[in-house]
Motif scaffolding. Structure first.
Motif, mmCIF file in Angstrom:
data_model
loop_
_atom_site.group_PDB
_atom_site.id
_atom_site.type_symbol
_atom_site.label_atom_id
_atom_site.label_comp_id
_atom_site.label_asym_id
_atom_site.label_seq_id
_atom_site.Cartn_x
_atom_site.Cartn_y
_atom_site.Cartn_z
ATOM 1 N N PHE A 51 11.628 -5.730 109.076
ATOM 2 C CA PHE A 51 10.960 -6.033 107.805
ATOM 3 C C PHE A 51 10.058 -4.892 107.362
ATOM 4 C CE2 PHE A 51 7.307 -8.011 105.503
ATOM 5 C CZ PHE A 51 8.002 -8.345 104.352
ATOM 6 N N MET A 52 10.083 -4.593 106.054
ATOM 7 C CA MET A 52 9.186 -3.618 105.432
ATOM 8 C C MET A 52 8.383 -4.351 104.370
ATOM 9 S SD MET A 52 11.729 -0.318 105.058
ATOM 10 C CE MET A 52 12.865 -1.234 103.995
ATOM 11 N N PHE A 53 7.071 -4.167 104.394
ATOM 12 C CA PHE A 53 6.170 -4.931 103.530
ATOM 13 C C PHE A 53 5.770 -4.100 102.322
ATOM 14 C CE2 PHE A 53 1.888 -7.380 103.388
ATOM 15 C CZ PHE A 53 2.412 -8.295 102.500
ATOM 16 N N GLY A 54 6.529 -4.241 101.234
ATOM 17 C CA GLY A 54 6.187 -3.565 99.984
ATOM 18 C C GLY A 54 5.166 -4.385 99.222
ATOM 19 N N VAL A 55 4.064 -3.764 98.835
ATOM 20 C CA VAL A 55 2.955 -4.506 98.233
ATOM 21 C C VAL A 55 2.522 -3.860 96.917
ATOM 22 C CG1 VAL A 55 2.153 -5.190 100.523
ATOM 23 C CG2 VAL A 55 1.111 -3.210 99.406
ATOM 24 N N GLY A 56 1.903 -4.686 96.066
ATOM 25 C CA GLY A 56 1.363 -4.189 94.816
ATOM 26 C C GLY A 56 0.170 -5.009 94.386
ATOM 27 N N ALA A 57 -0.499 -4.540 93.341
ATOM 28 C CA ALA A 57 -1.717 -5.199 92.857
ATOM 29 C C ALA A 57 -1.458 -6.121 91.680
ATOM 30 C CB ALA A 57 -2.754 -4.143 92.467
ATOM 31 N N GLY A 58 -0.308 -5.993 91.039
ATOM 32 C CA GLY A 58 -0.020 -6.784 89.847
ATOM 33 C C GLY A 58 -0.395 -6.023 88.582
ATOM 34 N N TRP A 59 0.359 -6.261 87.521
ATOM 35 C CA TRP A 59 0.092 -5.566 86.247
ATOM 36 C C TRP A 59 -0.036 -6.538 85.071
ATOM 37 C CZ3 TRP A 59 3.526 -6.381 82.278
ATOM 38 C CH2 TRP A 59 4.758 -6.934 82.630
ATOM 39 N N LEU A 60 0.510 -7.762 85.225
ATOM 40 C CA LEU A 60 0.500 -8.728 84.127
ATOM 41 C C LEU A 60 -0.823 -9.491 84.142
ATOM 42 C CD1 LEU A 60 2.198 -9.937 81.834
ATOM 43 C CD2 LEU A 60 3.081 -11.605 83.482
ATOM 44 N N ARG A 61 -1.680 -9.151 83.204
ATOM 45 C CA ARG A 61 -3.031 -9.721 83.192
ATOM 46 C C ARG A 61 -3.017 -11.249 83.160
ATOM 47 N NH1 ARG A 61 -7.148 -6.219 82.029
ATOM 48 N NH2 ARG A 61 -8.409 -7.934 81.211
ATOM 49 N N GLU A 62 -2.120 -11.821 82.324
ATOM 50 C CA GLU A 62 -2.059 -13.275 82.205
ATOM 51 C C GLU A 62 -1.714 -13.940 83.543
ATOM 52 O OE1 GLU A 62 -1.321 -11.434 78.222
ATOM 53 O OE2 GLU A 62 -0.596 -11.103 80.276
ATOM 54 N N GLU A 63 -0.823 -13.319 84.298
ATOM 55 C CA GLU A 63 -0.447 -13.864 85.603
ATOM 56 C C GLU A 63 -1.631 -13.838 86.564
ATOM 57 O OE1 GLU A 63 3.101 -13.291 88.890
ATOM 58 O OE2 GLU A 63 2.366 -11.516 87.820
ATOM 59 N N LEU A 64 -2.353 -12.739 86.594
ATOM 60 C CA LEU A 64 -3.514 -12.627 87.465
ATOM 61 C C LEU A 64 -4.576 -13.664 87.096
ATOM 62 C CD1 LEU A 64 -3.663 -8.745 87.439
ATOM 63 C CD2 LEU A 64 -3.302 -10.114 89.498
ATOM 64 N N VAL A 65 -4.834 -13.792 85.805
ATOM 65 C CA VAL A 65 -5.852 -14.746 85.349
ATOM 66 C C VAL A 65 -5.461 -16.168 85.718
ATOM 67 C CG1 VAL A 65 -6.939 -15.741 83.305
ATOM 68 C CG2 VAL A 65 -6.724 -13.258 83.507
ATOM 69 N N GLU A 66 -4.173 -16.506 85.571
ATOM 70 C CA GLU A 66 -3.719 -17.857 85.904
ATOM 71 C C GLU A 66 -3.892 -18.164 87.389
ATOM 72 O OE1 GLU A 66 -2.866 -20.363 84.050
ATOM 73 O OE2 GLU A 66 -3.038 -19.260 82.173
ATOM 74 N N HIS A 67 -3.934 -17.132 88.216
ATOM 75 C CA HIS A 67 -4.167 -17.317 89.650
ATOM 76 C C HIS A 67 -5.648 -17.190 90.005
ATOM 77 C CE1 HIS A 67 0.219 -16.751 90.013
ATOM 78 N NE2 HIS A 67 0.087 -17.362 91.174
#
Length: 218
Positions: A51-67
């Motif tokens: 397994f390789m763990f590819g990670v990111g911070a997110g770019w869709l503001r609405e998605e982040l806010v909903e979480h």
């Protein structure tokens, strides 16, 4: 429309023996780090270290806010979650106190097969990307950003200044790149190239893989 990566990759790992599996990418800031660390360790166990763990911070503001995530905090949260998960994967009785994640001494098993943990590929491309890569990632996994040569060279220089060995680069293309780009990436020392293969029945997917390999010439 995407499947949950950890469930889907468990199926892929169970159906293969040598194929590496990985996320591209897992949005770490919106996930609970203790549960995510458990999922990563479990998948690494089930795949026997593939397994390789590819990670990111997110770019869709609405998605982040909903979480419930303040978009301005996403990179700090990503960093904090990564450090917390590394603690869970590597220490016998982990405990952690960070900006967003805190837990007292606990048990976290099983540990990943890969030591000290599965490789962490940072799928970041913004101005602060390379600083994060050098601090806590094992590889850089950019998408089509340009000029890629300048950034790969900058990463090499930053890694050397930080006392690190050269950091591998996995390049992500949306579609099979042309031969000239493949040659450029190879000359830069990029060691892995990823691109999309649309889903379909077995015959169609095998045909697409063969066509893609022929297209890139390697």
């Amino acid at each position: 429309h995407l499947l949950d990566p950890f469930v889907a990759l468990s199926a892929a790992a169970g159906s293969t023996t040598t194929l590496k599996t990985g996320t591209a990418i897992c949005l770490v800031p919106i996930r609970d780090p203790i549960i995510t660390a458990k999922a990563v360790a479990t998948l690494d166990q089930l795949s026997n270290g593939r397994f390789m763990f590819g990670v990111g911070a997110g770019w869709l503001r609405e998605e982040l806010v909903e979480h419930g995530i303040d978009p301005s905090e996403r990179f700090r949260r990503l960093r904090d979650h990564i450090h917390a998960m590394k603690t869970l994967w590597t220490e016998k009785q982990p405990e952690y106190a960070g900006e967003f994640v805190r837990f007292g001494a606990c048990e976290s098993w099983p540990k990943p097969v890969q030591r000290p943990h599965p490789p962490i590929l940072a799928g970041l491309t913004g101005p602060s990307a390379l600083g994060h890569v050098v601090e806590w990632a094992d590889e850089w996994m950019p998408g089509p950003v340009g000029p890629i040569g300048e950034r790969v060279n900058e990463l090499r220089e930053r890694a050397a200044s930080a006392g690190r060995d050269p950091i591998p680069v996995t390049f992500v293309a949306i579609k099979p790149p042309d031969a000239a780009l493949v040659e450029e990436l190879a000359d830069l020392g990029v060691h892995r190239l990823l691109f999309k293969i649309p889903p379909g029945d077995r015959a169609a997917v095998v045909s697409r893989i063969a066509a893609a390999r022929a297209h890139v010439g390697r």
